[in-house]
Design a protein around this motif. Structure first.
Motif, PDB file in Angstrom:
ATOM      1  N   ASP A   6       0.842   4.010  -2.883  1.00 63.71           N
ATOM      2  CA  ASP A   6       0.549   5.418  -2.574  1.00 63.71           C
ATOM      3  C   ASP A   6       1.627   6.336  -3.120  1.00 63.71           C
ATOM      4  O   ASP A   6       1.330   7.420  -3.616  1.00 63.71           O
ATOM      5  N   GLU A  10       0.831  -1.201   0.000  1.00 59.20           N
ATOM      6  CA  GLU A  10       0.000   0.000   0.000  1.00 59.20           C
ATOM      7  C   GLU A  10       0.874   1.263   0.000  1.00 59.20           C
ATOM      8  O   GLU A  10       0.543   2.248  -0.656  1.00 59.20           O
ATOM      9  N   TYR A  11       1.965   1.229   0.757  1.00 60.15           N
ATOM     10  CA  TYR A  11       2.864   2.384   0.813  1.00 60.15           C
ATOM     11  C   TYR A  11       3.485   2.654  -0.557  1.00 60.15           C
ATOM     12  O   TYR A  11       3.499   3.799  -1.023  1.00 60.15           O
TER      13      TYR A  11
END
Length: 95
Positions: free
Chosen positions: A59, A55-56
């Protein structure tokens, strides 16, 4: 083995590489800990101790503007060997 440095031309290409980016981070962390076992976190369970989460990374690809970076791939197989991405420093606040 020969390697080539490439600059992904768009966010779409970075997103296409997303799984490989995560896997190369995990492999680098695993190899680091194999060479330096005393550096292992006491509470590391192998799940929550990922060096960079999916997810990081997603993003960063989605939100960072401008998004800059390079990937290193093996010439013969096309395997991802490493990457770097960066942006200008950004601070977020609510009005």
């Amino acid at each position: 083995h020969e390697s080539v440095l490439l600059r992904p031309p768009s966010r779409e290409v970075w997103f296409h590489y997303l799984t490989e980016l995560l896997l190369v981070c995990n492999e680098a962390a695993k190899r680091y800990l194999q060479k330096n076992p005393w550096k292992r976190k006491a509470d590391a369970d192998g799940v929550q101790s990922k060096p960079l989460g999916l997810e990081y990374i997603a993003d960063r690809i989605d939100i960072d503007d401008p998004l800059n970076g390079y990937v290193v791939r093996s010439v013969r197989e096309g395997w991802l060997q490493g990457f770097i991405m960066w942006t200008t420093f950004t601070t977020w606040h609510r009005d």
